[in-house]
Write a protein that holds these residues in place. Structure first.
Motif, PDB file in Angstrom:
ATOM      1  N   SER A  12       0.830  -1.202   0.000  1.00 11.26           N
ATOM      2  CA  SER A  12       0.000   0.000   0.000  1.00 11.26           C
ATOM      3  C   SER A  12       0.865   1.252   0.000  1.00 11.26           C
ATOM      4  O   SER A  12       0.614   2.205  -0.732  1.00 11.26           O
ATOM      5  N   TYR A  13       1.911   1.242   0.825  1.00 12.91           N
ATOM      6  CA  TYR A  13       2.792   2.411   0.900  1.00 12.91           C
ATOM      7  C   TYR A  13       3.520   2.634  -0.423  1.00 12.91           C
ATOM      8  O   TYR A  13       3.600   3.772  -0.906  1.00 12.91           O
ATOM      9  N   LEU A  14       4.041   1.586  -0.998  1.00 10.32           N
ATOM     10  CA  LEU A  14       4.761   1.726  -2.274  1.00 10.32           C
ATOM     11  C   LEU A  14       3.845   2.249  -3.377  1.00 10.32           C
ATOM     12  O   LEU A  14       4.239   3.110  -4.169  1.00 10.32           O
ATOM     13  N   ILE A  15       2.630   1.752  -3.420  1.00  5.01           N
ATOM     14  CA  ILE A  15       1.674   2.227  -4.424  1.00  5.01           C
ATOM     15  C   ILE A  15       1.304   3.681  -4.150  1.00  5.01           C
ATOM     16  O   ILE A  15       1.192   4.492  -5.071  1.00  5.01           O
ATOM     17  N   TYR A  16       1.119   4.031  -2.877  1.00  5.40           N
ATOM     18  CA  TYR A  16       0.779   5.417  -2.520  1.00  5.40           C
ATOM     19  C   TYR A  16       1.897   6.367  -2.940  1.00  5.40           C
ATOM     20  O   TYR A  16       1.637   7.432  -3.505  1.00  5.40           O
ATOM     21  N   VAL A  17       3.132   5.995  -2.687  1.00  5.34           N
ATOM     22  CA  VAL A  17       4.269   6.839  -3.077  1.00  5.34           C
ATOM     23  C   VAL A  17       4.334   6.967  -4.598  1.00  5.34           C
ATOM     24  O   VAL A  17       4.555   8.058  -5.130  1.00  5.34           O
ATOM     25  N   ALA A  18       4.115   5.873  -5.294  1.00  4.40           N
ATOM     26  CA  ALA A  18       4.092   5.928  -6.762  1.00  4.40           C
ATOM     27  C   ALA A  18       2.970   6.858  -7.224  1.00  4.40           C
ATOM     28  O   ALA A  18       3.180   7.711  -8.103  1.00  4.40           O
ATOM     29  N   PHE A  19       1.785   6.723  -6.628  1.00  2.81           N
ATOM     30  CA  PHE A  19       0.648   7.581  -6.965  1.00  2.81           C
ATOM     31  C   PHE A  19       0.977   9.051  -6.710  1.00  2.81           C
ATOM     32  O   PHE A  19       0.568   9.937  -7.454  1.00  2.81           O
ATOM     33  N   PHE A  20       1.732   9.300  -5.662  1.00  4.28           N
ATOM     34  CA  PHE A  20       2.101  10.662  -5.291  1.00  4.28           C
ATOM     35  C   PHE A  20       3.060  11.284  -6.309  1.00  4.28           C
ATOM     36  O   PHE A  20       2.935  12.458  -6.659  1.00  4.28           O
ATOM     37  N   PHE A  21       4.033  10.495  -6.793  1.00  5.14           N
ATOM     38  CA  PHE A  21       5.081  11.058  -7.644  1.00  5.14           C
ATOM     39  C   PHE A  21       4.880  10.848  -9.152  1.00  5.14           C
ATOM     40  O   PHE A  21       5.536  11.514  -9.945  1.00  5.14           O
ATOM     41  N   VAL A  22       3.992   9.952  -9.549  1.00  3.48           N
ATOM     42  CA  VAL A  22       3.763   9.711 -10.980  1.00  3.48           C
ATOM     43  C   VAL A  22       3.376  10.986 -11.739  1.00  3.48           C
ATOM     44  O   VAL A  22       3.823  11.173 -12.874  1.00  3.48           O
ATOM     45  N   PRO A  23       2.573  11.889 -11.168  1.00  2.07           N
ATOM     46  CA  PRO A  23       2.228  13.096 -11.923  1.00  2.07           C
ATOM     47  C   PRO A  23       3.436  13.923 -12.380  1.00  2.07           C
ATOM     48  O   PRO A  23       3.349  14.652 -13.364  1.00  2.07           O
ATOM     49  N   TYR A  24       4.567  13.777 -11.696  1.00  2.00           N
ATOM     50  CA  TYR A  24       5.767  14.490 -12.131  1.00  2.00           C
ATOM     51  C   TYR A  24       6.311  13.926 -13.447  1.00  2.00           C
ATOM     52  O   TYR A  24       7.117  14.573 -14.117  1.00  2.00           O
ATOM     53  N   LEU A  25       5.874  12.728 -13.806  1.00  2.93           N
ATOM     54  CA  LEU A  25       6.302  12.118 -15.065  1.00  2.93           C
ATOM     55  C   LEU A  25       5.329  12.392 -16.210  1.00  2.93           C
ATOM     56  O   LEU A  25       5.607  12.033 -17.350  1.00  2.93           O
ATOM     57  N   VAL A  27       4.628  14.900 -17.937  1.00  2.00           N
ATOM     58  CA  VAL A  27       5.144  15.681 -19.073  1.00  2.00           C
ATOM     59  C   VAL A  27       5.820  14.785 -20.107  1.00  2.00           C
ATOM     60  O   VAL A  27       5.900  15.143 -21.275  1.00  2.00           O
ATOM     61  N   TYR A  28       6.290  13.627 -19.666  1.00  6.18           N
ATOM     62  CA  TYR A  28       6.946  12.693 -20.584  1.00  6.18           C
ATOM     63  C   TYR A  28       5.975  11.669 -21.171  1.00  6.18           C
ATOM     64  O   TYR A  28       6.298  10.997 -22.151  1.00  6.18           O
ATOM     65  N   LEU A  29       4.795  11.548 -20.556  1.00  4.00           N
ATOM     66  CA  LEU A  29       3.873  10.496 -20.950  1.00  4.00           C
ATOM     67  C   LEU A  29       2.688  10.966 -21.786  1.00  4.00           C
ATOM     68  O   LEU A  29       2.116  10.176 -22.532  1.00  4.00           O
ATOM     69  N   TYR A  30       2.293  12.239 -21.643  1.00  2.00           N
ATOM     70  CA  TYR A  30       1.041  12.689 -22.236  1.00  2.00           C
ATOM     71  C   TYR A  30       1.226  13.926 -23.103  1.00  2.00           C
ATOM     72  O   TYR A  30       2.145  14.707 -22.919  1.00  2.00           O
ATOM     73  N   ASP A  31       0.285  14.098 -24.020  1.00  2.00           N
ATOM     74  CA  ASP A  31       0.329  15.242 -24.923  1.00  2.00           C
ATOM     75  C   ASP A  31      -0.516  16.398 -24.365  1.00  2.00           C
ATOM     76  O   ASP A  31      -1.093  16.306 -23.282  1.00  2.00           O
ATOM     77  N   GLN A  32      -0.599  17.467 -25.131  1.00  2.00           N
ATOM     78  CA  GLN A  32      -1.307  18.667 -24.690  1.00  2.00           C
ATOM     79  C   GLN A  32      -2.792  18.423 -24.446  1.00  2.00           C
ATOM     80  O   GLN A  32      -3.381  18.991 -23.532  1.00  2.00           O
ATOM     81  N   LYS A  33      -3.403  17.553 -25.245  1.00  2.71           N
ATOM     82  CA  LYS A  33      -4.829  17.248 -25.031  1.00  2.71           C
ATOM     83  C   LYS A  33      -5.073  16.683 -23.635  1.00  2.71           C
ATOM     84  O   LYS A  33      -6.034  17.040 -22.966  1.00  2.71           O
ATOM     85  N   MET A  34      -4.181  15.796 -23.201  1.00  2.00           N
ATOM     86  CA  MET A  34      -4.318  15.212 -21.876  1.00  2.00           C
ATOM     87  C   MET A  34      -4.136  16.293 -20.806  1.00  2.00           C
ATOM     88  O   MET A  34      -4.882  16.335 -19.826  1.00  2.00           O
ATOM     89  N   PHE A  35      -3.173  17.177 -21.003  1.00  2.00           N
ATOM     90  CA  PHE A  35      -2.971  18.254 -20.027  1.00  2.00           C
ATOM     91  C   PHE A  35      -4.169  19.192 -19.979  1.00  2.00           C
ATOM     92  O   PHE A  35      -4.520  19.709 -18.917  1.00  2.00           O
ATOM     93  N   ASP A  36      -4.801  19.407 -21.116  1.00  2.00           N
ATOM     94  CA  ASP A  36      -6.014  20.228 -21.128  1.00  2.00           C
ATOM     95  C   ASP A  36      -7.105  19.573 -20.285  1.00  2.00           C
ATOM     96  O   ASP A  36      -7.795  20.244 -19.517  1.00  2.00           O
ATOM     97  N   ALA A  37      -7.235  18.266 -20.417  1.00  2.00           N
ATOM     98  CA  ALA A  37      -8.241  17.547 -19.622  1.00  2.00           C
ATOM     99  C   ALA A  37      -7.876  17.580 -18.140  1.00  2.00           C
ATOM    100  O   ALA A  37      -8.727  17.805 -17.281  1.00  2.00           O
ATOM    101  N   LEU A  38      -6.613  17.375 -17.831  1.00  2.00           N
ATOM    102  CA  LEU A  38      -6.162  17.367 -16.439  1.00  2.00           C
ATOM    103  C   LEU A  38      -6.324  18.734 -15.775  1.00  2.00           C
ATOM    104  O   LEU A  38      -6.442  18.828 -14.553  1.00  2.00           O
TER     105      LEU A  38
END
Length: 133
Positions: A12-25, A27-38
């Protein structure tokens, strides 16, 4: 049972930490359309929380999970309180827009937290906390 419990808490802790820091990635995973939705995240919030609150929550969650692993008596109410606080904050933070990865990690964390609560209150694990009182 103890090994299962500790593994779920650690998972649970490892998944929570991943959930916490994944948004910092993102910019490398999604295009502008996704950022518009987010960008809709937080729309209509009753309370806007800054990023600092998220780090305080991460620290509190870390301390609580440490206590859960070592069966500290204070850890159960702390973890339960953080869980309920999370539910309340989610309800007043406005619209939530998740990426697919965020959604999966959030769901897994919620399931693991539920399993942790069940195991620490309604199984033989309960007595381990009483021994450390």
């Amino acid at each position: 049972m103890v090994n299962l419990y500790k593994n779920i808490v650690l998972f649970s802790y490892l998944i929570y930490v991943a959930f916490f820091f994944v948004p910092y990635l993102d910019v490398y995973l999604y295009d502008q359309k996704m950022f518009d939705a987010l960008s809709w995240t937080g729309l209509g919030a009753l309370l806007e929380l800054n990023e600092g609150i998220a780090y305080v929550f991460l620290l509190a969650y870390t301390v609580a999970l440490y206590g859960l692993i070592y069966f500290k008596v204070w850890a159960r109410p702390t973890f339960l309180g953080l869980t309920f606080l999370s539910i309340i904050l989610t309800g007043i933070q406005g619209v939530e827009v998740f990426t697919p990865v965020d959604g999966v990690l959030s769901y897994i964390t919620n399931l693991a937290d539920g399993a942790t609560i069940i195991l620490m209150y309604f199984t033989s694990i309960n007595s381990r906390f009483s021994e450390n009182a």
